[in-house]
Design a protein around this motif. Sequence first.
Motif, PDB file in Angstrom:
ATOM      1  N   GLY A 202      -1.343   4.541  -7.468  1.00  0.00           N
ATOM      2  CA  GLY A 202      -0.494   4.058  -6.372  1.00  0.00           C
ATOM      3  C   GLY A 202      -1.288   3.064  -5.518  1.00  0.00           C
ATOM      4  O   GLY A 202      -2.340   2.601  -5.947  1.00  0.00           O
ATOM      5  N   CYS A 203      -0.772   2.674  -4.337  1.00  0.00           N
ATOM      6  CA  CYS A 203       0.469   3.237  -3.820  1.00  0.00           C
ATOM      7  C   CYS A 203       1.454   2.150  -3.376  1.00  0.00           C
ATOM      8  O   CYS A 203       2.627   2.418  -3.170  1.00  0.00           O
ATOM      9  CB  CYS A 203       0.200   4.184  -2.661  1.00  0.00           C
ATOM     10  SG  CYS A 203      -0.742   3.500  -1.296  1.00  0.00           S
ATOM     11  N   TYR A 204       1.007   0.851  -3.242  1.00  0.00           N
ATOM     12  CA  TYR A 204       1.910  -0.203  -2.772  1.00  0.00           C
ATOM     13  C   TYR A 204       2.524  -1.011  -3.915  1.00  0.00           C
ATOM     14  O   TYR A 204       3.653  -1.481  -3.807  1.00  0.00           O
ATOM     15  CB  TYR A 204       1.181  -1.152  -1.825  1.00  0.00           C
ATOM     16  CG  TYR A 204       0.841  -0.518  -0.502  1.00  0.00           C
ATOM     17  CD1 TYR A 204       1.801  -0.405   0.495  1.00  0.00           C
ATOM     18  CD2 TYR A 204      -0.439  -0.026  -0.251  1.00  0.00           C
ATOM     19  CE1 TYR A 204       1.493   0.185   1.717  1.00  0.00           C
ATOM     20  CE2 TYR A 204      -0.754   0.565   0.961  1.00  0.00           C
ATOM     21  CZ  TYR A 204       0.214   0.665   1.953  1.00  0.00           C
ATOM     22  OH  TYR A 204      -0.087   1.250   3.149  1.00  0.00           O
ATOM     23  N   GLY A 205       1.779  -1.229  -5.003  1.00  0.00           N
ATOM     24  CA  GLY A 205       2.352  -1.941  -6.131  1.00  0.00           C
ATOM     25  C   GLY A 205       1.712  -3.267  -6.465  1.00  0.00           C
ATOM     26  O   GLY A 205       2.295  -4.065  -7.197  1.00  0.00           O
ATOM     27  N   SER A 206       0.498  -3.533  -5.973  1.00  0.00           N
ATOM     28  CA  SER A 206      -0.135  -4.814  -6.283  1.00  0.00           C
ATOM     29  C   SER A 206      -0.471  -4.919  -7.774  1.00  0.00           C
ATOM     30  O   SER A 206      -0.367  -6.000  -8.367  1.00  0.00           O
ATOM     31  CB  SER A 206      -1.399  -5.004  -5.437  1.00  0.00           C
ATOM     32  OG  SER A 206      -2.294  -3.926  -5.590  1.00  0.00           O
ATOM     33  N   VAL A 207      -0.853  -3.804  -8.401  1.00  0.00           N
ATOM     34  CA  VAL A 207      -1.103  -3.829  -9.844  1.00  0.00           C
ATOM     35  C   VAL A 207       0.204  -4.067 -10.591  1.00  0.00           C
ATOM     36  O   VAL A 207       0.267  -4.852 -11.539  1.00  0.00           O
ATOM     37  CB  VAL A 207      -1.766  -2.517 -10.301  1.00  0.00           C
ATOM     38  CG1 VAL A 207      -1.806  -2.431 -11.818  1.00  0.00           C
ATOM     39  CG2 VAL A 207      -3.178  -2.400  -9.740  1.00  0.00           C
ATOM     40  N   ALA A 208       1.261  -3.391 -10.151  1.00  0.00           N
ATOM     41  CA  ALA A 208       2.563  -3.563 -10.803  1.00  0.00           C
ATOM     42  C   ALA A 208       3.027  -5.011 -10.723  1.00  0.00           C
ATOM     43  O   ALA A 208       3.610  -5.552 -11.675  1.00  0.00           O
ATOM     44  CB  ALA A 208       3.593  -2.645 -10.152  1.00  0.00           C
ATOM     45  N   ALA A 209       2.782  -5.659  -9.590  1.00  0.00           N
ATOM     46  CA  ALA A 209       3.194  -7.051  -9.443  1.00  0.00           C
ATOM     47  C   ALA A 209       2.519  -7.934 -10.484  1.00  0.00           C
ATOM     48  O   ALA A 209       3.138  -8.840 -11.048  1.00  0.00           O
ATOM     49  CB  ALA A 209       2.872  -7.541  -8.028  1.00  0.00           C
ATOM     50  N   GLU A 210       1.235  -7.667 -10.757  1.00  0.00           N
ATOM     51  CA  GLU A 210       0.525  -8.446 -11.770  1.00  0.00           C
ATOM     52  C   GLU A 210       1.108  -8.191 -13.164  1.00  0.00           C
ATOM     53  O   GLU A 210       1.272  -9.110 -13.956  1.00  0.00           O
ATOM     54  CB  GLU A 210      -0.968  -8.097 -11.752  1.00  0.00           C
ATOM     55  CG  GLU A 210      -1.709  -8.556 -10.513  1.00  0.00           C
ATOM     56  CD  GLU A 210      -1.896 -10.063 -10.473  1.00  0.00           C
ATOM     57  OE1 GLU A 210      -1.581 -10.734 -11.482  1.00  0.00           O
ATOM     58  OE2 GLU A 210      -2.342 -10.575  -9.442  1.00  0.00           O
TER      59      GLU A 210
END
Length: 364
Positions: A202-210
């Motif tokens: 987690g927890c905010y999503g900076s990895v997901a954005a990439e």
Amino acid sequence: MNSTQLLPHGVATESRLANSVLVDVILDVGRSASPVKHRSEHCIERHIATWLAVTGRSLPSRGDAVEQFRHSLESIPEADARIREEMFSCIISPLDGESVAEWVSACARRLHARVHHWYPLWVGAAWFALDWCRDNGYRDLVFVARDALPFHTAARTLQAGGDCGAVEIHVGHSFRDDEGRRQLLFPTGILREPRLAVLDSGCYGSVAAEVLRGRSREDTAVLHFVSRNPSIFGYLNQLNAARALDPSLDSGRVRDFAVFAIDTVEALPKPYRLERLPNGSVQAVVLDLLSFVLGLSVLEEVAVLSRQPPDFSELQAHADDLCRRYCKGEELGLFDSPIPAQAPPQSDLHGIEIHPVLPQRNLF
């Protein structure tokens, strides 16, 4: 994991983890975990022997091991001096007249006494991810960064039981370059798979954005252990939803509980870190003796607990109990309060808009 794909802000290039064999040794720890011997001094001696073999160093004195461990704690970017000192005091056993192996074993017992409450929830998050991927036709699941190693270990052990279907599990890494830009190191070809799921602590999503850059949102799923982004599914958020409405609990403490949960997994001692070499390649660097052995010891504990699939009702009850205990002020981790939140810059979250990402979109 010999070949990896580096994605600096959406531009895919090829790179290699220069010493992937080292990471493979660490990730194999679950395969050798014994339900009987995993907490024994023999097990600690085995981890110490591995550290000596992969580093080529000599065994440090207890005093040197303490100072090297303190130096590793200082490299935790989110933790301030108070948090680091609390972690140090929780883990370090008094330097009595015992052998190095006996002393490291004592430190491991102190660490496990503080964090073992969370092991079932880490196993549960891994099981949920595997089960969801199997049921929804996602063949590849990537566990992102060193913080996700406990979840990866649990998933790998659960898969060995043969109950999780044909889901391929992988480890990816996340780190920031000298200019502060987040970069992902994923197995080559994974981002070209038609359907891909990633699990991040987690927890905010900076990895997901990439991950979502250049991929269809319809074919990409993002799961967090704890999510502070309403567009991204959070496993503990789901388990803890009812507690937020419990009038007998302080709502602020309930919110802090989820933050404390992710802080705990992210603050665990890590066996290695990543660094970029002058030639542009990336390699894993083994940390100090105590960080390495304690990190492997936690993974072994998680592996032993993952021998059998978890029961959801038991996990729900366990999460409820932990939340209530946290709200009452019990010690459930390596520090007394959550690490101060540091939300990433908005540019890091580009691509995570208000529209939920799978599985959040289907569940809520």
